[in-house]
Scaffold this motif. Sequence first.
Motif, short mmCIF file in Angstrom:
data_model
loop_
_atom_site.label_atom_id
_atom_site.label_comp_id
_atom_site.label_asym_id
_atom_site.label_seq_id
_atom_site.Cartn_x
_atom_site.Cartn_y
_atom_site.Cartn_z
N LEU A 1 12.33 1.41 -2.79
CA LEU A 1 12.92 1.39 -4.13
C LEU A 1 12.08 2.15 -5.13
N GLY A 2 10.80 2.27 -4.85
CA GLY A 2 9.92 3.02 -5.75
C GLY A 2 10.29 4.49 -5.85
N THR A 3 11.02 5.01 -4.83
CA THR A 3 11.43 6.41 -4.88
C THR A 3 12.48 6.66 -5.95
N LEU A 4 13.07 5.59 -6.47
CA LEU A 4 14.07 5.74 -7.54
C LEU A 4 13.43 6.02 -8.88
N GLY A 5 12.11 5.84 -8.97
CA GLY A 5 11.42 6.04 -10.25
C GLY A 5 11.64 4.85 -11.15
N GLY A 6 11.75 5.10 -12.43
CA GLY A 6 11.99 4.02 -13.37
C GLY A 6 10.74 3.53 -14.06
N GLY A 7 9.60 4.12 -13.77
CA GLY A 7 8.37 3.77 -14.48
C GLY A 7 7.68 2.52 -14.01
N THR A 8 8.16 1.90 -12.93
CA THR A 8 7.50 0.70 -12.40
C THR A 8 6.61 1.08 -11.23
N TYR A 9 5.47 0.39 -11.12
CA TYR A 9 4.50 0.70 -10.06
C TYR A 9 4.35 -0.46 -9.08
N THR A 10 5.36 -1.28 -8.96
CA THR A 10 5.32 -2.33 -7.94
C THR A 10 5.17 -1.73 -6.55
N TRP A 11 5.77 -0.56 -6.35
CA TRP A 11 5.70 0.09 -5.04
C TRP A 11 4.25 0.40 -4.65
N ALA A 12 3.40 0.69 -5.66
CA ALA A 12 2.00 1.02 -5.36
C ALA A 12 1.28 -0.18 -4.78
N ARG A 13 1.53 -1.36 -5.33
CA ARG A 13 0.91 -2.58 -4.80
C ARG A 13 1.43 -2.86 -3.40
N SER A 14 2.74 -2.67 -3.21
CA SER A 14 3.34 -2.90 -1.89
C SER A 14 2.82 -1.92 -0.86
N LEU A 15 2.63 -0.68 -1.27
CA LEU A 15 2.10 0.33 -0.35
C LEU A 15 0.67 -0.01 0.04
N CYS A 16 -0.12 -0.45 -0.93
CA CYS A 16 -1.50 -0.87 -0.65
C CYS A 16 -1.52 -2.02 0.34
N SER A 17 -0.64 -2.99 0.14
CA SER A 17 -0.57 -4.14 1.03
C SER A 17 -0.18 -3.72 2.44
N LEU A 18 0.83 -2.87 2.55
CA LEU A 18 1.30 -2.43 3.86
C LEU A 18 0.22 -1.67 4.62
N LEU A 19 -0.45 -0.76 3.94
CA LEU A 19 -1.49 0.05 4.59
C LEU A 19 -2.65 -0.80 5.09
N PHE A 20 -3.08 -1.76 4.28
CA PHE A 20 -4.22 -2.58 4.70
C PHE A 20 -3.82 -3.63 5.72
N PHE A 21 -2.55 -4.00 5.75
CA PHE A 21 -2.09 -4.88 6.83
C PHE A 21 -2.14 -4.14 8.16
N VAL A 22 -1.69 -2.89 8.15
CA VAL A 22 -1.75 -2.08 9.37
C VAL A 22 -3.20 -1.87 9.80
N PHE A 23 -4.06 -1.55 8.85
CA PHE A 23 -5.48 -1.37 9.16
C PHE A 23 -6.10 -2.66 9.69
N GLY A 24 -5.72 -3.80 9.09
CA GLY A 24 -6.25 -5.09 9.54
C GLY A 24 -5.83 -5.41 10.96
N SER A 25 -4.58 -5.09 11.30
CA SER A 25 -4.11 -5.33 12.66
C SER A 25 -4.90 -4.49 13.66
N PHE A 26 -5.13 -3.22 13.30
CA PHE A 26 -5.92 -2.32 14.15
C PHE A 26 -7.35 -2.86 14.31
N PHE A 27 -7.94 -3.27 13.20
CA PHE A 27 -9.33 -3.73 13.22
C PHE A 27 -9.50 -5.02 14.01
N PHE A 28 -8.69 -6.04 13.71
CA PHE A 28 -8.88 -7.35 14.35
C PHE A 28 -8.62 -7.28 15.86
N ALA A 29 -7.66 -6.46 16.28
CA ALA A 29 -7.39 -6.34 17.71
C ALA A 29 -8.62 -5.82 18.45
#
Length: 284
Positions: A105-133
Amino acid sequence: MSTNAAVPTAGAGDFSSAVDDAVSPSAAAGVDDEGHFKTTATAALPLHWHPSAQTVSLQGEVDATYAFVPMLVCCLGTGLTDATLFNVYGSFVSMQTGNTVFIALGTLGGGTYTWARSLCSLLFFVFGSFFFARFHLLLGGARLKRTLVSSFLLQTLCVVVASAIIQSGAVDGHYPTSIASDTVNWGELVAIALLSFQAAGQIVNSRGLGLGEVPTVVITSLLCDLVSDPKVFARIAENPKRNRRALGFLLTLAGAICGGWLSKGTSSVQASLWLVAGIKLAIS
């Protein structure tokens, strides 16, 4: 007339015996029939006592019979964390399906940066899965006690640091939030990154323990598996996996409810996070 009085002398052997008697614990306290020293200050100890034999070993594997219990407790923690973070920052740290939608939804623009927090969460979740395994493999396997203790201690540390960042005031943790949707604070991203990273550890733990029915961070697949089970209506004792799935859902729901009320009652984020840190530490 001189009288030579006989003076008793002690031989070397007698002298050594006297010294041995003086320093021997058995001389002062005695030795019982089983070869234990008896002292007045401590309990009897075996002659060949080793501290390592008397302490809990972390080298063995966890008891598979009750391995599901900490995973179910993690479901409660997931509900607490996600409900609290979403209330204030508009993103999840465990359930990445929602974050994926927010990013899109962040690709729609609109001046909101909720997508940035969600992207940060997603990336570090993926990294965490890689690390803990790989961290679990490095320690010898996911089922070892030392692996689980180390994993949950690391998860606890992540939650504590994130809570401390918010508690310090470096990040606005008030509820209702006053954070503008068109701004992103780096401190928020650090806290979200730490919480997402540790959340990945939970699902890696559940997979390593062979408890795929309790993923701890997702509800969609859990509900699907629950109701599609051919034995969904079997007696309680006949379908333990069904029972765990149902409990996992209920505990996640209960955690989310508690997280919402804690945020409202304390007007803050950190109360729920400190509770989650305590839960993780108790599991460790």
